[in-house]
Design a protein around this motif. Structure first.
Motif, PDB file in Angstrom:
ATOM      1  N   THR A  76      -5.762  -5.072   8.609  1.00 25.40           N
ATOM      2  CA  THR A  76      -6.511  -6.089   7.879  1.00 25.40           C
ATOM      3  C   THR A  76      -6.651  -5.684   6.415  1.00 25.40           C
ATOM      4  O   THR A  76      -6.515  -6.527   5.514  1.00 25.40           O
ATOM      5  CB  THR A  76      -7.900  -6.275   8.514  1.00 25.40           C
ATOM      6  OG1 THR A  76      -7.742  -6.346   9.925  1.00 25.40           O
ATOM      7  CG2 THR A  76      -8.565  -7.524   8.006  1.00 25.40           C
ATOM      8  N   THR A  77      -6.931  -4.393   6.151  1.00 22.03           N
ATOM      9  CA  THR A  77      -7.075  -3.931   4.777  1.00 22.03           C
ATOM     10  C   THR A  77      -5.760  -4.108   4.020  1.00 22.03           C
ATOM     11  O   THR A  77      -5.761  -4.544   2.859  1.00 22.03           O
ATOM     12  CB  THR A  77      -7.494  -2.454   4.762  1.00 22.03           C
ATOM     13  OG1 THR A  77      -8.646  -2.313   5.575  1.00 22.03           O
ATOM     14  CG2 THR A  77      -7.798  -1.997   3.359  1.00 22.03           C
ATOM     15  N   ALA A  78      -4.641  -3.803   4.676  1.00 28.34           N
ATOM     16  CA  ALA A  78      -3.349  -3.957   4.007  1.00 28.34           C
ATOM     17  C   ALA A  78      -3.125  -5.404   3.606  1.00 28.34           C
ATOM     18  O   ALA A  78      -2.727  -5.694   2.465  1.00 28.34           O
ATOM     19  CB  ALA A  78      -2.237  -3.483   4.932  1.00 28.34           C
ATOM     20  N   LEU A  79      -3.405  -6.328   4.543  1.00 33.56           N
ATOM     21  CA  LEU A  79      -3.231  -7.746   4.228  1.00 33.56           C
ATOM     22  C   LEU A  79      -4.154  -8.158   3.093  1.00 33.56           C
ATOM     23  O   LEU A  79      -3.753  -8.871   2.163  1.00 33.56           O
ATOM     24  CB  LEU A  79      -3.497  -8.588   5.479  1.00 33.56           C
ATOM     25  CG  LEU A  79      -3.394 -10.098   5.323  1.00 33.56           C
ATOM     26  CD1 LEU A  79      -2.025 -10.500   4.827  1.00 33.56           C
ATOM     27  CD2 LEU A  79      -3.659 -10.797   6.652  1.00 33.56           C
ATOM     28  N   ALA A  80      -5.417  -7.665   3.134  1.00 31.41           N
ATOM     29  CA  ALA A  80      -6.381  -8.040   2.094  1.00 31.41           C
ATOM     30  C   ALA A  80      -5.933  -7.512   0.738  1.00 31.41           C
ATOM     31  O   ALA A  80      -6.048  -8.212  -0.285  1.00 31.41           O
ATOM     32  CB  ALA A  80      -7.765  -7.506   2.455  1.00 31.41           C
ATOM     33  N   LEU A  81      -5.421  -6.291   0.689  1.00 36.00           N
ATOM     34  CA  LEU A  81      -4.989  -5.723  -0.594  1.00 36.00           C
ATOM     35  C   LEU A  81      -3.792  -6.500  -1.146  1.00 36.00           C
ATOM     36  O   LEU A  81      -3.745  -6.812  -2.342  1.00 36.00           O
ATOM     37  CB  LEU A  81      -4.625  -4.243  -0.412  1.00 36.00           C
ATOM     38  CG  LEU A  81      -5.810  -3.305  -0.183  1.00 36.00           C
ATOM     39  CD1 LEU A  81      -5.329  -1.918   0.180  1.00 36.00           C
ATOM     40  CD2 LEU A  81      -6.704  -3.244  -1.406  1.00 36.00           C
ATOM     41  N   ALA A  82      -2.845  -6.820  -0.277  1.00 31.82           N
ATOM     42  CA  ALA A  82      -1.679  -7.579  -0.733  1.00 31.82           C
ATOM     43  C   ALA A  82      -2.110  -8.936  -1.278  1.00 31.82           C
ATOM     44  O   ALA A  82      -1.625  -9.395  -2.319  1.00 31.82           O
ATOM     45  CB  ALA A  82      -0.702  -7.760   0.420  1.00 31.82           C
ATOM     46  N   LEU A  83      -3.076  -9.537  -0.575  1.00 33.04           N
ATOM     47  CA  LEU A  83      -3.565 -10.854  -0.986  1.00 33.04           C
ATOM     48  C   LEU A  83      -4.287 -10.745  -2.326  1.00 33.04           C
ATOM     49  O   LEU A  83      -4.112 -11.591  -3.217  1.00 33.04           O
ATOM     50  CB  LEU A  83      -4.493 -11.363   0.109  1.00 33.04           C
ATOM     51  CG  LEU A  83      -4.832 -12.827   0.166  1.00 33.04           C
ATOM     52  CD1 LEU A  83      -3.578 -13.654   0.011  1.00 33.04           C
ATOM     53  CD2 LEU A  83      -5.486 -13.125   1.498  1.00 33.04           C
ATOM     54  N   ALA A  84      -5.103  -9.675  -2.497  1.00 32.55           N
ATOM     55  CA  ALA A  84      -5.824  -9.489  -3.757  1.00 32.55           C
ATOM     56  C   ALA A  84      -4.832  -9.334  -4.910  1.00 32.55           C
ATOM     57  O   ALA A  84      -5.025  -9.892  -5.991  1.00 32.55           O
ATOM     58  CB  ALA A  84      -6.731  -8.263  -3.662  1.00 32.55           C
ATOM     59  N   ARG A  85      -3.764  -8.592  -4.687  1.00 31.61           N
ATOM     60  CA  ARG A  85      -2.752  -8.414  -5.745  1.00 31.61           C
ATOM     61  C   ARG A  85      -2.094  -9.742  -6.077  1.00 31.61           C
ATOM     62  O   ARG A  85      -1.841 -10.038  -7.244  1.00 31.61           O
ATOM     63  CB  ARG A  85      -1.689  -7.421  -5.283  1.00 31.61           C
ATOM     64  CG  ARG A  85      -2.099  -5.991  -5.445  1.00 31.61           C
ATOM     65  CD  ARG A  85      -0.936  -5.107  -5.093  1.00 31.61           C
ATOM     66  NE  ARG A  85       0.208  -5.437  -5.955  1.00 31.61           N
ATOM     67  CZ  ARG A  85       0.794  -4.575  -6.772  1.00 31.61           C
ATOM     68  NH1 ARG A  85       0.347  -3.353  -6.839  1.00 31.61           N
ATOM     69  NH2 ARG A  85       1.823  -4.944  -7.506  1.00 31.61           N
ATOM     70  N   SER A  86      -1.809 -10.534  -5.056  1.00 32.25           N
ATOM     71  CA  SER A  86      -1.119 -11.788  -5.356  1.00 32.25           C
ATOM     72  C   SER A  86      -2.071 -12.769  -6.043  1.00 32.25           C
ATOM     73  O   SER A  86      -1.640 -13.548  -6.893  1.00 32.25           O
ATOM     74  CB  SER A  86      -0.492 -12.383  -4.094  1.00 32.25           C
ATOM     75  OG  SER A  86      -1.279 -13.407  -3.566  1.00 32.25           O
ATOM     76  N   ILE A  87      -3.370 -12.697  -5.729  1.00 34.04           N
ATOM     77  CA  ILE A  87      -4.328 -13.544  -6.452  1.00 34.04           C
ATOM     78  C   ILE A  87      -4.362 -13.126  -7.920  1.00 34.04           C
ATOM     79  O   ILE A  87      -4.360 -13.949  -8.833  1.00 34.04           O
ATOM     80  CB  ILE A  87      -5.733 -13.439  -5.812  1.00 34.04           C
ATOM     81  CG1 ILE A  87      -5.753 -14.150  -4.459  1.00 34.04           C
ATOM     82  CG2 ILE A  87      -6.788 -14.039  -6.726  1.00 34.04           C
ATOM     83  CD1 ILE A  87      -7.043 -13.996  -3.712  1.00 34.04           C
ATOM     84  N   GLN A  88      -4.370 -11.803  -8.161  1.00 30.08           N
ATOM     85  CA  GLN A  88      -4.417 -11.328  -9.541  1.00 30.08           C
ATOM     86  C   GLN A  88      -3.138 -11.708 -10.283  1.00 30.08           C
ATOM     87  O   GLN A  88      -3.176 -12.120 -11.448  1.00 30.08           O
ATOM     88  CB  GLN A  88      -4.611  -9.820  -9.573  1.00 30.08           C
ATOM     89  CG  GLN A  88      -5.084  -9.363 -10.931  1.00 30.08           C
ATOM     90  CD  GLN A  88      -4.791  -7.891 -11.172  1.00 30.08           C
ATOM     91  OE1 GLN A  88      -4.222  -7.210 -10.322  1.00 30.08           O
ATOM     92  NE2 GLN A  88      -5.186  -7.414 -12.328  1.00 30.08           N
TER      93      GLN A  88
END
Lengths: 103, 499
Positions: A76-88
């Motif tokens: 879940t953390t990996a998905l959240a981090l990837a998502l945060a990067r793509s939002i940025q």
């Protein structure tokens, strides 16, 4: 038994600290970290539950639960981090921001 | 039950994994084949429950408490059948919705759609069949993660933030659930629902665990006021994904909540807790409907209507749980009415909401926008889709003979039988408000179109599958007897029912 008490109080404290961080901090990375602090609280409780009766052997079931829980939390953390990067990358923001609540 | 309980989970799981490995053309073919084979197994399992009653399956021959059991009763079978219906329709719909050249280089959403879709289906089936609170935690996580992957197939930036919000809320909910499970295991030494239910005693630790698990599942089901993540997440997903999210994914955590609330927690919860959940449910019905009426975009309107309809699901908790003055032993006589009314609502809402989101996807395909203002006059140009919106709206309002009517009738009669008349006001007001937002859409559809802009031609299969879902939600109301009989199999509340 008193040792179990120390661990369980610490795990509840971690859970609450993480919850506070998740609600108060707007930065996405901090929110993700706060959730991981909460997860550590839960895992600490499970690990100490394994030894709560203080017999010779630790109870293996909570250990299995912790291992599975860590796998779930890591993915879940990996998905959240990837998502945060793509939002940025897309919006330049590092927080969820005020959602346009216009209907 | 036989080993078909394992295959109904393993087939979509294996199909999804292979579809990921085999690449675009073969993967798509395999995905379609798996998606059409899984409903057959679901029906097979449901017929075993129908004929042989509730049953367990010990995985690998290791029974509880050492192993992990699968368990199927009428409630699981009903949810499996609803998943099969919506899953099959969503599969056919997405054949029209995602139309990509199967050759060509580079990434396309169809590469990941089939794996995620089938893994979501497998994890839903696993959730409905698990009899172990920790196994249920894992399946809940699988459902959430694959749903978020599917939301991210939408290209708009708003889908990214919506998915992030959903992910954070889902992660928080899963941790609260796991904390509750850890407390239950620490106190009662087992993870199997049935054994745990027998051992659970009224104690502080049971109440805290019940509160944590209820909060966590209310957050995952988006019960008001924990619904903040739902409207954007459901509205910004691609068409068939929105349909499955609103129809099935939120029902999964709701299913888990009622299973635990009535099989695990009866010793730990008080009538006041039930009334508190009921108050939140009433808030959801009123607030969600009012927000739906305000929306200017069709998909956001439908998503807010989901928030409102979730309220009806949760009304079953105050209505079916014992109240002050009900018999001390056993479920109250009106309990089964309320319980089956809530589940019946879950099924008819699943069909109707899938139909509505699919119809909204068709409208977007045809008009290039889902602004309700732009839907002026679509009745003449998309008659089948307009009819679908009307039929599904009928279920949401609860007009006879739809499935929504049967569900509301059961809830109303339980409210009156138990003397909790205040919930009847909410149920009726919610129906009126639903009429408000359904007719906003239909009213616009029947206006004279401005100019005669051409619409994009729509693949027939998209219109037909959404119409089939809407018809199903209405026909359910004409023949609810089998559904209620199936629900009665192994229900913890059926003992109190008057035959």
């Amino acid at each position: 038994m008193s040792q179990f008490l120390i661990y369980s109080v610490a795990s509840v404290a971690l859970f609450c600290v993480g919850l506070y961080g998740l609600i108060v901090r707007p930065h996405l990375l901090r929110k993700i970290l706060a959730l991981n602090v909460m997860a550590s609280g839960v895992f600490l409780l499970l690990v100490s539950v394994a030894r709560r009766n203080w017999t010779e052997f630790a109870d293996p079931v909570p250990h299995a639960m912790v291992l599975t829980g860590i796998v779930v939390a890591v993915s879940t953390t990996a998905l959240a981090l990837a998502l945060a990067r793509s939002i940025q990358a897309e919006t330049g923001r590092t927080s969820l921001g005020e959602e346009d609540d216009a209907p | 039950v036989s080993a078909v309980a394992v295959w109904v989970i393993c087939l979509p799981l294996a199909g999804g994994t292979l579809a990921f490995l085999l690449g675009r053309r073969l993967g798509r073919a395999l995905g379609i084949a798996t998606a059409l084979g899984t409903p057959v197994l679901s029906v097979w399992l449901a017929s075993e429950v129908w004929e042989g009653g509730p049953g367990r399956y010990a995985l690998g021959g290791w029974g509880a408490p050492l192993g992990i059991d699968l368990y199927a009763d009428g409630l699981s079978a009903t949810m499996l059948l609803a998943t099969a219906a919506v899953g099959a329709a969503g599969t056919l719909y997405s054949l029209g919705y995602f139309r990509h050249p199967l050759g060509g280089e580079g990434w396309s959403e169809v590469d990941v759609f089939w794996p995620l879709w089938l893994v979501l289906w497998a994890s839903l089936n696993a959730l409905f069949l698990s009899a172990d609170v920790f196994n249920l935690y894992v399946t809940l996580e699988l459902v959430t993660l694959s749903s978020i992957g599917l939301i991210l197939l939408a290209k708009e930036p708003v889908a990214r933030t919506a998915a992030m919000r959903y992910l954070l809320a889902g992660f928080l909910a899963s941790l609260a659930y796991l904390m509750g499970v850890a407390l239950l295991y620490a106190a009662f030494d087992t993870l199997d629902i049935h054994t745990l239910g027998q051992r659970l005693t009224p104690a502080a630790v049971s109440s805290v665990a019940a509160a944590l698990i209820t909060l966590s599942l209310a957050l995952k089901t988006a019960l008001f006021p924990l619904h903040f993540w739902l409207p954007r997440a459901h509205a910004s997903a691609p068409g068939p994904v929105s349909a499955v999210l609103s129809a099935l994914v939120i029902k999964a955590s709701f299913y888990l909540l009622i299973r635990l609330w009535f099989e695990l927690f009866p010793a730990a919860v008080t009538p006041a807790a039930g009334q508190l959940v009921g108050t939140l449910a009433a808030g959801a019905i009123i607030w969600g409907s009012l927000q739906a009426i305000r929306q200017r975009r069709l998909k956001l309107l439908i998503a807010h209507s989901t928030v409102a309809q979730i309220g009806y699901l949760f009304l079953l908790i105050p209505l079916a749980a014992p109240i002050e003055g009900s018999p001390a032993v056993g479920p109250p006589p009106w309990g089964f009415d309320a319980w089956s009314g809530g589940v019946c609502h879950a099924v008819s809402h699943a069909l109707a909401k899938a139909a509505m989101f699919m119809a909204a996807g068709t409208v977007i395909h045809a008009l290039g926008s889902d602004r309700i203002r732009d839907m002026r006059g679509i009745a003449g140009r998309l008659p089948m889709t307009t009819f679908t919106l009307g039929l599904a709206g009928m279920t949401l309002i609860g007009l006879p003979p739809s499935g929504g009517f049967v569900a509301k009738w059961l809830l109303l009669s339980a409210a009156l039988a138990s003397g909790q008349w205040w919930w009847t006001l909410v149920i009726v007001a919610g129906g009126l408000l639903a009429m408000g937002y359904v007719f906003r859409v239909l009213g616009q559809a029947f206006l004279q179109p401005e100019g005669d802009d051409k619409i994009q031609p729509v693949p027939r299969v998209m219109e037909l599958t959404s119409l089939a879902m809407a018809l199903g939600s209405v026909l359910l109301g004409l023949r609810p007897v089998e559904l209620l009989l199936l629900l009665g199999i192994g229900s913890p509340l059926a003992a109190g029912a008057i035959p």
